[in-house]
Design a protein around this motif. Sequence first.
Motif, PDB file in Angstrom:
ATOM      1  N   SER A 127      35.287 -14.329  -6.923  1.00 15.53           N
ATOM      2  CA  SER A 127      35.514 -14.407  -8.367  1.00 15.53           C
ATOM      3  C   SER A 127      34.245 -14.085  -9.143  1.00 15.53           C
ATOM      4  CB  SER A 127      36.003 -15.806  -8.754  1.00 15.53           C
ATOM      5  OG  SER A 127      37.245 -16.108  -8.150  1.00 15.53           O
ATOM      6  N   GLY A 128      33.280 -13.492  -8.477  1.00 14.71           N
ATOM      7  CA  GLY A 128      31.997 -13.190  -9.094  1.00 14.71           C
ATOM      8  C   GLY A 128      31.921 -11.785  -9.656  1.00 14.71           C
ATOM      9  N   PHE A 129      31.445 -11.703 -10.892  1.00 17.99           N
ATOM     10  CA  PHE A 129      31.302 -10.427 -11.589  1.00 17.99           C
ATOM     11  C   PHE A 129      30.044 -10.466 -12.435  1.00 17.99           C
ATOM     12  CE2 PHE A 129      35.803 -11.093 -10.920  1.00 17.99           C
ATOM     13  CZ  PHE A 129      36.308  -9.842 -10.593  1.00 17.99           C
TER      14      PHE A 129
ATOM     15  N   ILE B  15      25.678 -10.527 -18.150  1.00 16.69           N
ATOM     16  CA  ILE B  15      26.396 -11.799 -18.083  1.00 16.69           C
ATOM     17  C   ILE B  15      26.952 -11.922 -16.670  1.00 16.69           C
ATOM     18  CG2 ILE B  15      28.274 -13.181 -19.047  1.00 16.69           C
ATOM     19  CD1 ILE B  15      28.041 -11.386 -21.593  1.00 16.69           C
ATOM     20  N   VAL B  16      26.441 -12.898 -15.926  1.00 20.65           N
ATOM     21  CA  VAL B  16      26.862 -13.112 -14.545  1.00 20.65           C
ATOM     22  C   VAL B  16      27.881 -14.238 -14.516  1.00 20.65           C
ATOM     23  CG1 VAL B  16      26.109 -13.678 -12.212  1.00 20.65           C
ATOM     24  CG2 VAL B  16      24.605 -12.343 -13.717  1.00 20.65           C
ATOM     25  N   LEU B  17      29.027 -13.979 -13.882  1.00 14.72           N
ATOM     26  CA  LEU B  17      30.153 -14.918 -13.876  1.00 14.72           C
ATOM     27  C   LEU B  17      30.470 -15.388 -12.467  1.00 14.72           C
ATOM     28  CD1 LEU B  17      32.139 -12.575 -16.192  1.00 14.72           C
ATOM     29  CD2 LEU B  17      31.635 -14.928 -16.863  1.00 14.72           C
ATOM     30  N   ASP B  18      30.424 -16.692 -12.255  1.00 17.93           N
ATOM     31  CA  ASP B  18      30.855 -17.336 -11.007  1.00 17.93           C
ATOM     32  C   ASP B  18      30.302 -16.652  -9.759  1.00 17.93           C
ATOM     33  OD1 ASP B  18      32.164 -19.120 -12.588  1.00 17.93           O
ATOM     34  OD2 ASP B  18      34.146 -18.824 -11.717  1.00 17.93           O
ATOM     35  N   TYR B  19      28.991 -16.450  -9.791  1.00 18.00           N
ATOM     36  CA  TYR B  19      28.298 -15.886  -8.633  1.00 18.00           C
ATOM     37  C   TYR B  19      28.574 -16.742  -7.401  1.00 18.00           C
ATOM     38  CZ  TYR B  19      24.277 -14.307  -5.822  1.00 18.00           C
ATOM     39  OH  TYR B  19      23.470 -13.811  -4.834  1.00 18.00           O
ATOM     40  N   PHE B  20      28.884 -16.087  -6.278  1.00 13.49           N
ATOM     41  CA  PHE B  20      29.265 -16.798  -5.053  1.00 13.49           C
ATOM     42  C   PHE B  20      28.560 -16.170  -3.870  1.00 13.49           C
ATOM     43  CE2 PHE B  20      32.766 -17.173  -1.666  1.00 13.49           C
ATOM     44  CZ  PHE B  20      32.278 -18.387  -1.183  1.00 13.49           C
TER      45      PHE B  20
ATOM     46  N   LEU C 167      23.949 -16.695 -17.330  1.00 14.32           N
ATOM     47  CA  LEU C 167      24.485 -17.065 -16.023  1.00 14.32           C
ATOM     48  C   LEU C 167      25.525 -18.153 -16.220  1.00 14.32           C
ATOM     49  CD1 LEU C 167      20.930 -17.074 -14.550  1.00 14.32           C
ATOM     50  CD2 LEU C 167      22.684 -15.470 -13.856  1.00 14.32           C
ATOM     51  N   LEU C 168      26.795 -17.799 -15.958  1.00 12.57           N
ATOM     52  CA  LEU C 168      27.926 -18.684 -16.232  1.00 12.57           C
ATOM     53  C   LEU C 168      28.575 -19.145 -14.932  1.00 12.57           C
ATOM     54  CD1 LEU C 168      27.513 -17.026 -18.905  1.00 12.57           C
ATOM     55  CD2 LEU C 168      29.982 -17.172 -19.235  1.00 12.57           C
ATOM     56  N   SER C 169      28.950 -20.406 -14.896  1.00 10.85           N
ATOM     57  CA  SER C 169      29.773 -20.931 -13.798  1.00 10.85           C
ATOM     58  C   SER C 169      30.894 -21.754 -14.413  1.00 10.85           C
ATOM     59  CB  SER C 169      28.949 -21.790 -12.841  1.00 10.85           C
ATOM     60  OG  SER C 169      28.018 -21.005 -12.118  1.00 10.85           O
TER      61      SER C 169
ATOM     62  N   HIS D 153      32.468 -21.005  -6.848  1.00 11.45           N
ATOM     63  CA  HIS D 153      32.288 -20.614  -8.248  1.00 11.45           C
ATOM     64  C   HIS D 153      30.910 -20.983  -8.785  1.00 11.45           C
ATOM     65  CE1 HIS D 153      36.539 -19.473  -9.105  1.00 11.45           C
ATOM     66  NE2 HIS D 153      36.739 -20.257  -8.064  1.00 11.45           N
ATOM     67  N   PHE D 154      30.284 -21.977  -8.193  1.00 12.25           N
ATOM     68  CA  PHE D 154      28.926 -22.345  -8.576  1.00 12.25           C
ATOM     69  C   PHE D 154      28.031 -22.296  -7.352  1.00 12.25           C
ATOM     70  CE2 PHE D 154      25.624 -25.721  -8.994  1.00 12.25           C
ATOM     71  CZ  PHE D 154      24.857 -25.081  -9.960  1.00 12.25           C
TER      72      PHE D 154
END
Length: 242
Positions: free
Chosen positions: A9-11, A21-26, A48-50, A57-58
């Motif tokens: 789910s990381g984008f 904007i980094v989203l739900d880096y895994f 950096l968003l989780s 997701h985090f």
Amino acid sequence: MQIVYLNHSGFLIQTEDKKVIVLDYFGDSSAHNGYLHSLFDKDYKFYLLSSHHHHDHFDRAILDFPVDNKTYILSDDILSTNTLGKDELADNIHFIGKGGVFDDGSVVIKACGSTDAGVSFVINVNDRCIFHAGDLNNWHWTDESSVAEIRAAGMYFKRELGYVAGVTDHFDAVMFPVDPRMGSNFGLGALQLVQRVKVDTFIPMHYWNLKDKAMDFGRKELAPYVKRFVTIEGCGQIINLD
């Protein structure tokens, strides 16, 4: 503007004016081609968003990203579950719950609800409106659950979907779970989303090792409702938003 698929789910969202904007880096999800890491030594502003505290997701690795200009916007359950300790807090870490807004004059991030942990994100940047669902979905297991459980899951999701639709009725891009692990009717939540709000580009996520089933569902069932359904080929894939 472009969206880059990292993993699961990381984008990341990358803009022409040097915002990332980094989203739900895994995990080390950009190791496939080093795309994210290649931006670290450039003059970018990082957000950096989780969406919640689940391990997929985090990833605590984001706390150590070697960039100076970075801001964290994290779901408040990451703090309340002690996934992140109070001794680790810093001025650049912002916690957000449903209904909360982060606005620094350049990026506006609104937190909507979830049917699991944490929040989902509505992101307004450079005149684009983008949605990352986190674990928001119609989580039901048709082959295993009772009628009452399925009905309850559906009502819960419709309530949270209604909240999202109250924020906006149009997204330039959406990242949303299409998870075949649920068995029959696994794509119902995604279908309900695209029938409720206008979606230009739909990007599937959270399909674990069942990518082929998720992509096949998207091409057959979701594509008629959106301008573009993105078939994920692999980590590092670049999706341009025209």
